[in-house]
Write an enzyme that holds these catalytic residues in place. Sequence first.
Site, short mmCIF file in Angstrom:
data_model
loop_
_atom_site.label_atom_id
_atom_site.label_comp_id
_atom_site.label_asym_id
_atom_site.label_seq_id
_atom_site.Cartn_x
_atom_site.Cartn_y
_atom_site.Cartn_z
N ALA A 4 -15.65 -33.11 17.99
CA ALA A 4 -16.87 -33.47 18.75
C ALA A 4 -17.36 -34.83 18.31
CB ALA A 4 -17.95 -32.41 18.50
N TYR A 7 -21.30 -46.13 15.67
CA TYR A 7 -20.07 -45.38 15.92
C TYR A 7 -18.98 -45.76 14.91
CZ TYR A 7 -16.13 -43.51 18.69
OH TYR A 7 -15.01 -42.82 19.13
N1 LIG Z 1 -11.53 -41.44 24.29
C1 LIG Z 1 -11.20 -42.38 23.41
O1 LIG Z 1 -10.69 -43.46 23.79
C2 LIG Z 1 -11.42 -42.16 21.93
C3 LIG Z 1 -11.01 -43.17 21.08
C4 LIG Z 1 -11.22 -43.00 19.72
C5 LIG Z 1 -11.80 -41.86 19.21
N2 LIG Z 1 -12.21 -40.89 20.07
C6 LIG Z 1 -12.85 -39.69 19.48
O2 LIG Z 1 -12.23 -38.52 19.95
C7 LIG Z 1 -13.18 -37.45 20.03
C8 LIG Z 1 -13.14 -36.85 21.43
O3 LIG Z 1 -13.39 -37.88 22.37
P1 LIG Z 1 -13.30 -37.66 23.95
O4 LIG Z 1 -12.96 -38.98 24.52
O5 LIG Z 1 -12.49 -36.49 24.28
O6 LIG Z 1 -14.86 -37.38 24.25
P2 LIG Z 1 -15.56 -36.55 25.41
O7 LIG Z 1 -16.92 -37.13 25.54
O8 LIG Z 1 -14.71 -36.47 26.63
O9 LIG Z 1 -15.64 -35.07 24.76
C9 LIG Z 1 -16.44 -34.82 23.61
C10 LIG Z 1 -16.79 -33.35 23.57
O10 LIG Z 1 -17.62 -33.15 22.41
C11 LIG Z 1 -18.71 -32.32 22.78
N3 LIG Z 1 -19.86 -32.57 21.91
C12 LIG Z 1 -20.58 -33.70 21.82
N4 LIG Z 1 -21.61 -33.51 20.98
C13 LIG Z 1 -21.53 -32.25 20.52
C14 LIG Z 1 -22.31 -31.49 19.64
N5 LIG Z 1 -23.43 -31.98 19.07
N6 LIG Z 1 -21.96 -30.21 19.39
C15 LIG Z 1 -20.85 -29.67 19.98
N7 LIG Z 1 -20.07 -30.36 20.83
C16 LIG Z 1 -20.41 -31.64 21.10
C17 LIG Z 1 -18.99 -32.73 24.22
O11 LIG Z 1 -19.77 -31.76 24.91
C18 LIG Z 1 -17.59 -32.88 24.77
O12 LIG Z 1 -17.09 -31.65 25.26
C19 LIG Z 1 -14.53 -38.06 19.65
O13 LIG Z 1 -14.78 -37.79 18.29
C20 LIG Z 1 -14.32 -39.53 19.87
O14 LIG Z 1 -15.18 -40.32 19.08
C21 LIG Z 1 -12.05 -41.01 21.42
#
Ligand SMILES: NC(=O)c1ccc[n+]([C@@H]2O[C@H](COP(=O)([O-])OP(=O)(O)OC[C@H]3O[C@@H](n4cnc5c(N)ncnc54)[C@H](O)[C@@H]3O)[C@@H](O)[C@H]2O)c1
Length: 441
Positions: free
Chosen positions: A286, A349
Amino acid sequence: MNDYLQNSTLRTLLKTLNIPVPVPPILKRNLSAYSDDELKAKKIAVAGKETEFLHQLQKEFHPKVDNATVYDEKLDGLVVSCVGMQTIEDLEDLYTTVKNTASKINANGRVVIISRIDDATALSYSVQKSIDGFSRALSKEIGGKKGVTVNQLKITNTNVMPFETANAAFFFLSDKSSFITGQVVEVGNAFSASFSSPEKLLQDKIAIVTGGARGIGAATAKVLHREGAKVIIVDVPFAKEDAEKLAQELNGDVILEDITDAKATADIQQYILNNYKGLDILVNNAGITRDKTIAKMSIDQWRGVLNVNLKAMVNLTETFIEKGFNEHAKVVGLSSISGIAGNVGQTNYSLTKAGVIGFTKALATRNTKLYANAVAPGFIETKMTENLPFFVKEGGRRLSTLKQGGLPEDVAELIGFLSSPLSDGINGQCLRVCGGSMIGA
Ligand SMILES: NC(=O)c1ccc[n+]([C@@H]2O[C@H](COP(=O)([O-])OP(=O)(O)OC[C@H]3O[C@@H](n4cnc5c(N)ncnc54)[C@H](O)[C@@H]3O)[C@@H](O)[C@H]2O)c1
């Protein structure tokens, strides 16, 4: 996926009209369950400096791969052992092996270079370290046009057995690692187990994926389920519909909690203790962004990101360390290349994502009973990145060896690997899944 340069009609049009836009390679992905067949279908050579380690390594791969060291045909994979190289002259073995094979590697081929830290002399240490530069340069040189990946496994401990190296190499030779290139991954040994087949790797394991309702979390839940784990999706109440639909598909459970709520971690722990014998896999996925330059960032934006990405993640993990983890549990944290390189508008972040790497390292060194690793995605095509301005998205996609963004499945496969016994030699590491991104490289 919304990368227009992956669209086959547009690709054909650009080619037909001879428009000089470098189109990214189409990456070959294997999203089916682990099986011996994956490598059996490939032509893979295991070569390098003639040592006992090389001979044992070749046996480890047998009969999964062909040990052909005569390169008269095209290869899908090449494993080069540099173990035992101690002098500048020794490095010529690496030069010769790669020179003779580089042009014979098929599109979507995999190169895995194996080195072993050797501190007998300053020279031998330097020779083994120099291989990092070689493998990173090679990844950029041969990777971009054909989707070939080059990764290095660096053995840090003389007790590491060839089977531990071969297990890790399995993932990097497979088409589950298509978006990972240019990485140097340390392999030390902790409490690795040898096993005869990679099938149903996570049978009977209990796994939690926070933020599992969508994006990378949902893709991860699917991979863990595919390998036999029981998956518990934790997400905010707002994500109820997505979370429940996915849990039904995976025969998993749902816990609807905001992980920053005061009672959430205790509730999640209690749920596991009430229903299962303990937790084997915790994926701290998350995460949120609240981007603003620091001058314009409100205290709520600062606190919001730190609370979800760092504080709740630490609390949840420590709650299970206190009670609830089974022995040799696997913890995987979601970092980001933003936590390695930093990013404008992301002081909050980037801080949290560097914090994930620190927490991971500290866990691995302080806890003898669990494994902790982090993954640092580069640009991944998800809801989080969908709404970024066009030029930011283009920079994220094209400023990399593979010239494209990754898919949630690419990150999920890496998390699946790090949750499994295939990665038992890997602990306290942060592995990038970024297509060879120039950012933070
Ligand atoms: N998408 C990218 O390019 C990318 C790159 C680097 C790192 N990340 C990391 O990967 C992870 C997932 O990213 P994503 O792109 O799938 O994001 P996303 O926004 O599509 O999904 C994130 C999920 O986390 C849940 N969430 C957020 N806050 C929460 C809380 N307080 N309690 C419980 N659940 C919570 C949301 O409801 C959602 O379902 C994150 O940690 C993000 O920082 C993503």
